[in-house]
Design a protein around this motif. Structure first.
Motif, PDB file in Angstrom:
ATOM      1  N   ALA A 274       6.146  18.180  40.923  1.00  0.00           N
ATOM      2  CA  ALA A 274       5.025  18.824  40.253  1.00  0.00           C
ATOM      3  C   ALA A 274       4.099  17.753  39.694  1.00  0.00           C
ATOM      4  O   ALA A 274       4.513  16.625  39.434  1.00  0.00           O
ATOM      5  CB  ALA A 274       5.538  19.719  39.136  1.00  0.00           C
ATOM      6  N   GLU A 275       2.849  18.117  39.497  1.00  0.00           N
ATOM      7  CA  GLU A 275       1.875  17.180  38.932  1.00  0.00           C
ATOM      8  C   GLU A 275       2.325  16.674  37.569  1.00  0.00           C
ATOM      9  O   GLU A 275       2.115  15.535  37.204  1.00  0.00           O
ATOM     10  CB  GLU A 275       0.511  17.865  38.824  1.00  0.00           C
ATOM     11  N   THR A 276       2.983  17.552  36.804  1.00  0.00           N
ATOM     12  CA  THR A 276       3.372  17.202  35.438  1.00  0.00           C
ATOM     13  C   THR A 276       4.799  16.685  35.348  1.00  0.00           C
ATOM     14  O   THR A 276       5.263  16.389  34.253  1.00  0.00           O
ATOM     15  CB  THR A 276       3.244  18.432  34.522  1.00  0.00           C
ATOM     16  N   GLY A 277       5.500  16.604  36.462  1.00  0.00           N
ATOM     17  CA  GLY A 277       6.874  16.132  36.418  1.00  0.00           C
ATOM     18  C   GLY A 277       7.637  16.543  37.663  1.00  0.00           C
ATOM     19  O   GLY A 277       7.054  16.913  38.671  1.00  0.00           O
ATOM     20  N   ILE A 278       8.949  16.506  37.552  1.00  0.00           N
ATOM     21  CA  ILE A 278       9.835  16.873  38.661  1.00  0.00           C
ATOM     22  C   ILE A 278      10.488  18.198  38.311  1.00  0.00           C
ATOM     23  O   ILE A 278      11.172  18.322  37.298  1.00  0.00           O
ATOM     24  CB  ILE A 278      10.912  15.793  38.883  1.00  0.00           C
TER      25      ILE A 278
ATOM     26  N   LYS B 214       5.453   4.208  27.235  1.00  0.00           N
ATOM     27  CA  LYS B 214       6.061   3.637  28.449  1.00  0.00           C
ATOM     28  C   LYS B 214       6.461   4.749  29.421  1.00  0.00           C
ATOM     29  O   LYS B 214       6.302   4.608  30.634  1.00  0.00           O
ATOM     30  CB  LYS B 214       7.265   2.770  28.092  1.00  0.00           C
ATOM     31  N   SER B 215       6.967   5.858  28.911  1.00  0.00           N
ATOM     32  CA  SER B 215       7.334   6.987  29.764  1.00  0.00           C
ATOM     33  C   SER B 215       6.110   7.486  30.541  1.00  0.00           C
ATOM     34  O   SER B 215       6.186   7.747  31.744  1.00  0.00           O
ATOM     35  CB  SER B 215       7.912   8.123  28.916  1.00  0.00           C
ATOM     36  N   ARG B 216       5.001   7.601  29.867  1.00  0.00           N
ATOM     37  CA  ARG B 216       3.766   8.065  30.517  1.00  0.00           C
ATOM     38  C   ARG B 216       3.290   7.080  31.579  1.00  0.00           C
ATOM     39  O   ARG B 216       2.946   7.478  32.698  1.00  0.00           O
ATOM     40  CB  ARG B 216       2.667   8.243  29.477  1.00  0.00           C
ATOM     41  N   SER B 217       3.242   5.816  31.231  1.00  0.00           N
ATOM     42  CA  SER B 217       2.692   4.834  32.172  1.00  0.00           C
ATOM     43  C   SER B 217       3.589   4.655  33.392  1.00  0.00           C
ATOM     44  O   SER B 217       3.090   4.538  34.515  1.00  0.00           O
ATOM     45  CB  SER B 217       2.428   3.490  31.486  1.00  0.00           C
ATOM     46  N   THR B 218       4.899   4.659  33.205  1.00  0.00           N
ATOM     47  CA  THR B 218       5.781   4.500  34.372  1.00  0.00           C
ATOM     48  C   THR B 218       5.712   5.728  35.277  1.00  0.00           C
ATOM     49  O   THR B 218       5.787   5.601  36.492  1.00  0.00           O
ATOM     50  CB  THR B 218       7.239   4.204  33.960  1.00  0.00           C
ATOM     51  N   TRP B 219       5.548   6.921  34.686  1.00  0.00           N
ATOM     52  CA  TRP B 219       5.424   8.121  35.515  1.00  0.00           C
ATOM     53  C   TRP B 219       4.156   8.052  36.357  1.00  0.00           C
ATOM     54  O   TRP B 219       4.173   8.339  37.549  1.00  0.00           O
ATOM     55  CB  TRP B 219       5.421   9.389  34.659  1.00  0.00           C
TER      56      TRP B 219
ATOM     57  N   GLU C 283       2.692   5.549  37.479  1.00  0.00           N
ATOM     58  CA  GLU C 283       2.863   4.532  38.524  1.00  0.00           C
ATOM     59  C   GLU C 283       4.037   4.850  39.455  1.00  0.00           C
ATOM     60  O   GLU C 283       4.292   4.109  40.405  1.00  0.00           O
ATOM     61  CB  GLU C 283       3.104   3.169  37.872  1.00  0.00           C
ATOM     62  N   HIS C 284       4.769   5.919  39.168  1.00  0.00           N
ATOM     63  CA  HIS C 284       6.009   6.249  39.883  1.00  0.00           C
ATOM     64  C   HIS C 284       6.957   5.055  39.891  1.00  0.00           C
ATOM     65  O   HIS C 284       7.626   4.754  40.870  1.00  0.00           O
ATOM     66  CB  HIS C 284       5.736   6.755  41.290  1.00  0.00           C
ATOM     67  N   ALA C 285       6.987   4.368  38.767  1.00  0.00           N
ATOM     68  CA  ALA C 285       7.834   3.196  38.571  1.00  0.00           C
ATOM     69  C   ALA C 285       9.059   3.591  37.759  1.00  0.00           C
ATOM     70  O   ALA C 285       9.084   4.644  37.115  1.00  0.00           O
ATOM     71  CB  ALA C 285       7.036   2.117  37.829  1.00  0.00           C
ATOM     72  N   PRO C 286      10.089   2.770  37.764  1.00  0.00           N
ATOM     73  CA  PRO C 286      11.273   3.064  36.960  1.00  0.00           C
ATOM     74  C   PRO C 286      10.901   3.292  35.500  1.00  0.00           C
ATOM     75  O   PRO C 286      10.051   2.589  34.944  1.00  0.00           O
ATOM     76  CB  PRO C 286      12.126   1.805  37.117  1.00  0.00           C
ATOM     77  N   GLY C 287      11.554   4.274  34.893  1.00  0.00           N
ATOM     78  CA  GLY C 287      11.278   4.593  33.498  1.00  0.00           C
ATOM     79  C   GLY C 287      12.069   5.792  33.029  1.00  0.00           C
ATOM     80  O   GLY C 287      13.019   6.228  33.691  1.00  0.00           O
ATOM     81  N   THR C 288      11.647   6.343  31.911  1.00  0.00           N
ATOM     82  CA  THR C 288      12.354   7.446  31.271  1.00  0.00           C
ATOM     83  C   THR C 288      11.495   8.701  31.293  1.00  0.00           C
ATOM     84  O   THR C 288      10.291   8.643  31.019  1.00  0.00           O
ATOM     85  CB  THR C 288      12.695   7.086  29.813  1.00  0.00           C
ATOM     86  N   LEU C 289      12.136   9.819  31.605  1.00  0.00           N
ATOM     87  CA  LEU C 289      11.492  11.129  31.569  1.00  0.00           C
ATOM     88  C   LEU C 289      12.228  12.014  30.578  1.00  0.00           C
ATOM     89  O   LEU C 289      13.436  11.860  30.361  1.00  0.00           O
ATOM     90  CB  LEU C 289      11.505  11.778  32.955  1.00  0.00           C
ATOM     91  N   VAL C 290      11.509  12.949  30.011  1.00  0.00           N
ATOM     92  CA  VAL C 290      12.094  13.925  29.092  1.00  0.00           C
ATOM     93  C   VAL C 290      12.605  15.103  29.913  1.00  0.00           C
ATOM     94  O   VAL C 290      11.985  15.508  30.898  1.00  0.00           O
ATOM     95  CB  VAL C 290      11.034  14.380  28.062  1.00  0.00           C
ATOM     96  N   VAL C 291      13.745  15.658  29.507  1.00  0.00           N
ATOM     97  CA  VAL C 291      14.326  16.833  30.148  1.00  0.00           C
ATOM     98  C   VAL C 291      13.984  18.039  29.279  1.00  0.00           C
ATOM     99  O   VAL C 291      14.258  18.046  28.074  1.00  0.00           O
ATOM    100  CB  VAL C 291      15.862  16.702  30.272  1.00  0.00           C
ATOM    101  N   THR C 292      13.363  19.059  29.890  1.00  0.00           N
ATOM    102  CA  THR C 292      13.034  20.302  29.194  1.00  0.00           C
ATOM    103  C   THR C 292      13.469  21.479  30.059  1.00  0.00           C
ATOM    104  O   THR C 292      13.696  21.320  31.259  1.00  0.00           O
ATOM    105  CB  THR C 292      11.514  20.437  28.933  1.00  0.00           C
ATOM    106  N   PRO C 293      13.540  22.688  29.485  1.00  0.00           N
ATOM    107  CA  PRO C 293      13.710  23.859  30.344  1.00  0.00           C
ATOM    108  C   PRO C 293      12.459  24.020  31.209  1.00  0.00           C
ATOM    109  O   PRO C 293      11.346  23.731  30.746  1.00  0.00           O
ATOM    110  CB  PRO C 293      13.841  25.027  29.361  1.00  0.00           C
TER     111      PRO C 293
ATOM    112  N   SER D 298      16.657   8.428  32.716  1.00  0.00           N
ATOM    113  CA  SER D 298      15.886   7.261  33.133  1.00  0.00           C
ATOM    114  C   SER D 298      16.463   6.681  34.409  1.00  0.00           C
ATOM    115  O   SER D 298      17.588   6.963  34.791  1.00  0.00           O
ATOM    116  CB  SER D 298      15.884   6.202  32.025  1.00  0.00           C
ATOM    117  N   TRP D 299      15.656   5.866  35.056  1.00  0.00           N
ATOM    118  CA  TRP D 299      16.116   5.145  36.240  1.00  0.00           C
ATOM    119  C   TRP D 299      15.535   3.740  36.217  1.00  0.00           C
ATOM    120  O   TRP D 299      14.521   3.478  35.589  1.00  0.00           O
ATOM    121  CB  TRP D 299      15.766   5.891  37.518  1.00  0.00           C
ATOM    122  N   ARG D 300      16.272   2.850  36.854  1.00  0.00           N
ATOM    123  CA  ARG D 300      15.838   1.459  36.968  1.00  0.00           C
ATOM    124  C   ARG D 300      16.420   0.887  38.256  1.00  0.00           C
ATOM    125  O   ARG D 300      17.367   1.430  38.827  1.00  0.00           O
ATOM    126  CB  ARG D 300      16.289   0.649  35.757  1.00  0.00           C
TER     127      ARG D 300
END
Length: 192
Positions: free
Chosen positions: A2-6, A58-63, A65-75, A87-89
């Motif tokens: 999705a545009e706003t996340g996965i 950092k979460s915003r900028s890595t997303w 760029e589709h670079a390694p980083g941290t995403l928030v989990v929501t319903p 997160s992934w690295r």
């Protein structure tokens, strides 16, 4: 993606962090189980919500760029409710196509399959040609963290072995306040 996340239809959305996530993210970072099993001793934990600002940016900028980083989990149906993060690295560099993931679930969201669904969703994206097209995703956890082992196995990650004295974690009873934990390594090359 999705545009706003996965969002793979599993009931969780993985998205970049927002300022509104700061308080619950801080609660997660200071949760005793998270401190004991997931936060390496060399990581400086923020003491207030203002300390989370760098993580959010950092979460915003890595997303983006589709670079390694941290995403928030929501319903999926409430992207404003922080359930945890994932997160992934790169483990050995991008050229090998191998990523390592880590996750933390807020104490009030545990025991409901949130971690498993988040791991599957991120792994599916990382392995997919439409995502990163990687060859392998792995994760590890302290051998003392049996709940994390159950989550990894439920997410389809095979147990592959033990890394001895791999992870330095906080332990007030240990010399210097740090004890090295053996970790259980899990790997995944496909998601059903």
């Amino acid at each position: 993606m999705a545009e706003t996340g996965i969002d793979d239809g599993s009931g969780v959305l993985l998205r970049p962090a927002r300022e509104s996530d700061a308080e619950r993210w801080l609660e997660l970072l200071h949760d005793p189980d998270h401190v004991t099993y997931a936060s390496p001793a060399f990581v400086v934990l923020p003491t207030g919500v203002e300390g989370i600002a760098e993580h959010i940016e950092k979460s915003r900028s890595t997303w983006e760029e589709h670079a390694p980083g941290t995403l928030v989990v929501t319903p999926s149906d409430d992207d404003g409710r922080f359930l945890g993060n994932i997160s992934w690295r790169w483990t050995t560099g991008e050229k090998l196509g191998v990523a390592e993931i880590g996750y933390g679930i807020h104490p009030d969201a545990r025991g409901r399959g949130v971690g498993r669904r988040a791991i599957v969703s991120l792994t599916r994206w990382l392995l997919s040609p439409d995502g990163r097209g990687l060859a392998r995703v792995q994760l590890d956890h302290s051998v003392e963290n049996e709940a994390s082992c159950r989550v990894a196995l439920a997410a389809g990650f095979e147990r592959e072995g033990i890394r001895r004295a791999f992870l330095p974690l906080r332990d007030p009873a240990a010399p210097g306040g740090v004890r090295r934990h053996d970790v259980c390594l899990h790997g995944c090359t496909h998601v059903d």
